[in-house]
Design a protein around this motif. Structure first.
Motif, PDB file in Angstrom:
ATOM      1  N   PHE A  86       0.838  -1.203   0.000  1.00  0.00           N
ATOM      2  CA  PHE A  86       0.000   0.000   0.000  1.00  0.00           C
ATOM      3  C   PHE A  86       0.875   1.256   0.000  1.00  0.00           C
ATOM      4  CE2 PHE A  86      -2.455  -3.250   2.537  1.00  0.00           C
ATOM      5  CZ  PHE A  86      -3.176  -3.692   1.436  1.00  0.00           C
ATOM      6  N   ARG A  87       1.778   1.352   0.978  1.00  0.00           N
ATOM      7  CA  ARG A  87       2.737   2.470   1.023  1.00  0.00           C
ATOM      8  C   ARG A  87       4.162   1.969   1.228  1.00  0.00           C
ATOM      9  NH1 ARG A  87      -2.022   4.107   2.614  1.00  0.00           N
ATOM     10  NH2 ARG A  87      -1.930   2.666   4.347  1.00  0.00           N
ATOM     11  N   HIS A  88       4.312   0.632   1.185  1.00  0.00           N
ATOM     12  CA  HIS A  88       5.614  -0.010   1.457  1.00  0.00           C
ATOM     13  C   HIS A  88       6.152   0.470   2.801  1.00  0.00           C
ATOM     14  CE1 HIS A  88       9.230  -2.221   0.683  1.00  0.00           C
ATOM     15  NE2 HIS A  88       8.866  -2.494  -0.559  1.00  0.00           N
ATOM     16  N   GLU A  89       5.265   0.370   3.776  1.00  0.00           N
ATOM     17  CA  GLU A  89       5.545   0.901   5.101  1.00  0.00           C
ATOM     18  C   GLU A  89       5.657  -0.282   6.060  1.00  0.00           C
ATOM     19  OE1 GLU A  89       3.083   3.856   8.168  1.00  0.00           O
ATOM     20  OE2 GLU A  89       2.074   2.925   6.469  1.00  0.00           O
ATOM     21  N   ASN A  90       6.738  -0.303   6.838  1.00  0.00           N
ATOM     22  CA  ASN A  90       6.892  -1.384   7.813  1.00  0.00           C
ATOM     23  C   ASN A  90       6.062  -1.089   9.048  1.00  0.00           C
ATOM     24  OD1 ASN A  90       7.664  -3.547   9.352  1.00  0.00           O
ATOM     25  ND2 ASN A  90       9.678  -2.713   9.853  1.00  0.00           N
ATOM     26  N   ARG A  91       5.005  -1.897   9.275  1.00  0.00           N
ATOM     27  CA  ARG A  91       4.123  -1.687  10.417  1.00  0.00           C
ATOM     28  C   ARG A  91       4.191  -2.862  11.384  1.00  0.00           C
ATOM     29  NH1 ARG A  91      -0.708  -2.008   9.137  1.00  0.00           N
ATOM     30  NH2 ARG A  91      -1.612  -0.739  10.784  1.00  0.00           N
ATOM     31  N   ALA A  92       5.281  -3.641  11.283  1.00  0.00           N
ATOM     32  CA  ALA A  92       5.435  -4.791  12.186  1.00  0.00           C
ATOM     33  C   ALA A  92       5.822  -4.311  13.580  1.00  0.00           C
ATOM     34  CB  ALA A  92       6.491  -5.732  11.638  1.00  0.00           C
ATOM     35  N   PRO A  93       5.331  -5.013  14.612  1.00  0.00           N
ATOM     36  CA  PRO A  93       5.754  -4.654  15.976  1.00  0.00           C
ATOM     37  C   PRO A  93       7.265  -4.885  16.118  1.00  0.00           C
ATOM     38  CG  PRO A  93       3.981  -6.305  15.987  1.00  0.00           C
ATOM     39  CD  PRO A  93       4.432  -6.166  14.580  1.00  0.00           C
ATOM     40  N   PRO A  94       7.897  -4.179  17.069  1.00  0.00           N
ATOM     41  CA  PRO A  94       9.345  -4.337  17.236  1.00  0.00           C
ATOM     42  C   PRO A  94       9.728  -5.802  17.413  1.00  0.00           C
ATOM     43  CG  PRO A  94       8.476  -2.612  18.677  1.00  0.00           C
ATOM     44  CD  PRO A  94       7.303  -3.250  18.024  1.00  0.00           C
ATOM     45  N   GLY A  95      10.811  -6.212  16.763  1.00  0.00           N
ATOM     46  CA  GLY A  95      11.295  -7.576  16.919  1.00  0.00           C
ATOM     47  C   GLY A  95      10.661  -8.580  15.979  1.00  0.00           C
ATOM     48  N   ARG A  96       9.632  -8.168  15.227  1.00  0.00           N
ATOM     49  CA  ARG A  96       8.971  -9.082  14.281  1.00  0.00           C
ATOM     50  C   ARG A  96       9.470  -8.781  12.870  1.00  0.00           C
ATOM     51  NH1 ARG A  96       4.021 -10.990  16.061  1.00  0.00           N
ATOM     52  NH2 ARG A  96       3.980 -12.182  14.134  1.00  0.00           N
ATOM     53  N   PRO A  97       9.383  -9.776  11.967  1.00  0.00           N
ATOM     54  CA  PRO A  97       9.838  -9.530  10.584  1.00  0.00           C
ATOM     55  C   PRO A  97       9.069  -8.375   9.940  1.00  0.00           C
ATOM     56  CG  PRO A  97       9.312 -11.865  10.945  1.00  0.00           C
ATOM     57  CD  PRO A  97       8.865 -11.125  12.168  1.00  0.00           C
ATOM     58  N   SER A  98       9.741  -7.582   9.119  1.00  0.00           N
ATOM     59  CA  SER A  98       9.109  -6.427   8.473  1.00  0.00           C
ATOM     60  C   SER A  98       7.873  -6.846   7.680  1.00  0.00           C
ATOM     61  CB  SER A  98      10.105  -5.759   7.517  1.00  0.00           C
ATOM     62  OG  SER A  98      11.231  -5.316   8.224  1.00  0.00           O
ATOM     63  N   GLY A  99       6.860  -6.001   7.719  1.00  0.00           N
ATOM     64  CA  GLY A  99       5.634  -6.285   6.972  1.00  0.00           C
ATOM     65  C   GLY A  99       4.688  -5.113   7.084  1.00  0.00           C
ATOM     66  N   GLU A 100       3.746  -5.038   6.150  1.00  0.00           N
ATOM     67  CA  GLU A 100       2.842  -3.892   6.121  1.00  0.00           C
ATOM     68  C   GLU A 100       1.528  -4.180   6.852  1.00  0.00           C
ATOM     69  OE1 GLU A 100       2.183  -2.405   2.165  1.00  0.00           O
ATOM     70  OE2 GLU A 100       2.502  -0.362   2.884  1.00  0.00           O
ATOM     71  N   VAL A 101       1.117  -5.452   6.905  1.00  0.00           N
ATOM     72  CA  VAL A 101      -0.120  -5.836   7.580  1.00  0.00           C
ATOM     73  C   VAL A 101       0.264  -6.565   8.866  1.00  0.00           C
ATOM     74  CG1 VAL A 101      -2.218  -7.226   7.396  1.00  0.00           C
ATOM     75  CG2 VAL A 101      -1.361  -5.999   5.384  1.00  0.00           C
ATOM     76  N   ASN A 102      -0.375  -6.227   9.981  1.00  0.00           N
ATOM     77  CA  ASN A 102      -0.033  -6.893  11.246  1.00  0.00           C
ATOM     78  C   ASN A 102      -1.268  -7.466  11.940  1.00  0.00           C
ATOM     79  OD1 ASN A 102      -1.233  -4.884  12.950  1.00  0.00           O
ATOM     80  ND2 ASN A 102       0.580  -3.573  12.635  1.00  0.00           N
ATOM     81  N   ASP A 103      -1.044  -8.103  13.086  1.00  0.00           N
ATOM     82  CA  ASP A 103      -2.107  -8.838  13.792  1.00  0.00           C
ATOM     83  C   ASP A 103      -3.264  -7.946  14.217  1.00  0.00           C
ATOM     84  OD1 ASP A 103      -0.575 -11.057  13.511  1.00  0.00           O
ATOM     85  OD2 ASP A 103       0.138 -11.104  15.598  1.00  0.00           O
ATOM     86  N   LEU A 104      -3.008  -6.644  14.389  1.00  0.00           N
ATOM     87  CA  LEU A 104      -4.071  -5.747  14.868  1.00  0.00           C
ATOM     88  C   LEU A 104      -4.959  -5.259  13.730  1.00  0.00           C
ATOM     89  CD1 LEU A 104      -1.983  -3.623  17.411  1.00  0.00           C
ATOM     90  CD2 LEU A 104      -3.464  -5.597  17.865  1.00  0.00           C
TER      91      LEU A 104
END
Ligand SMILES: [Zn+2]
Length: 264
Positions: A86-104
């Motif tokens: 979407f924006r190539h934005e890392n929204r992963a929580p600290p310590g998790r592999p980079s990614g744009e979509v997360n559990d929340l």
């Protein structure tokens, strides 16, 4: 250039000869990531693609100038545009592999984001049917959203998952990334190529595609020169020629537009 040719012959030559002896040739396709707008590096990529008649799937970030990008790609020919996040934005929580979509993230919101991205490409006159998740992070919520929009998926891996016939991954990254992007090196890159070709031959998976992965904005001179030697040897074909046309395959008129389901 001569050194690259020499290494290709020395490292890949014997394996390619085994394919030829069985009247086979590897099926190679080419994906390039992170485009946002036309740049001198993009011109160089498109020129390379034209020179070797090598079709390319260009994964572009929807927050860029997709209109101008689509225009440049149309002029060059042989380019399929895919959605790269979407924006190539890392929204992963600290310590998790980079990614744009997360559990929340809620499914409904990701479905909406995806719809907005699809609109950007549609308005630019280049409807997209493929999604390439940044950092190869295929979060389950993202996967569900892609399915609702009828989008195909491309990640990075070794072999195709038989349960996902329309999924076409990349396998051969021409760059190494740590500490900063640079050419992986001909010997390393070609050794991986040989290993994956040998695996396909031994398993009789002659038609199992092999995906070349490039990032034109990050190429150093060594990367460009290697590609000039490598492309004419592997002769990439278009993604469409491998997975088929989505309309022909499903009988549908492009991607579905479904009402977002409740997150769950
Ligand atoms: Zn990327």
């Amino acid at each position: 250039m001569w050194l690259n040719r020499l290494l290709i012959t020395a490292i890949l030559g014997p394996e390619l000869a085994r394919w030829k002896a069985r009247a086979r040739a590897p099926v190679v396709w080419w994906r390039d990531d992170d485009a946002r707008r036309p740049t001198p590096a993009l011109d160089r990529l498109l020129a390379l693609s034209s020179r070797f008649e090598a079709p390319i799937t260009l994964a572009a970030v929807p927050d860029g100038d997709i209109q101008a990008l689509a225009q440049a790609c149309r002029a060059a020919g042989g380019v399929e545009l895919a959605i790269h996040g979407f924006r190539h934005e890392n929204r992963a929580p600290p310590g998790r592999p980079s990614g744009e979509v997360n559990d929340l993230d809620r499914l409904a919101d990701v479905v909406l984001e995806l719809g907005t991205a699809l609109d950007v490409f549609r308005r630019a006159g280049t409807p997209a049917s493929l999604f390439v998740p940044p950092w190869n992070n295929i979060h389950p919520t993202l996967r569900a959203a892609l399915a609702l929009h009828g989008l195909e998926l491309s990640g990075y891996g070794d072999l195709r998952n038989v349960d996902e016939p329309a999924r076409l991954d990349a396998h051969l990254d021409v760059l190494r990334w740590k500490p900063g992007p640079r050419f992986r090196g001909a010997a390393r890159f070609l050794s991986r190529t040989r290993r994956l070709l040998t695996e396909r031959r031994r398993k009789g998976l002659w038609d199992e595609p092999l995906g070349l992965l490039t990032h034109h904005l990050d190429h150093d001179e060594a990367t460009w020169r290697f590609l000039e030697a490598f492309l004419p040897v592997v002769k990439p074909v278009s993604r469409r020629s491998i997975v088929g046309d989505p309309v022909a395959r499903t009988g549908r008129d492009g991607p579905r537009t479904l009402a977002p389901r409740k997150a769950g």
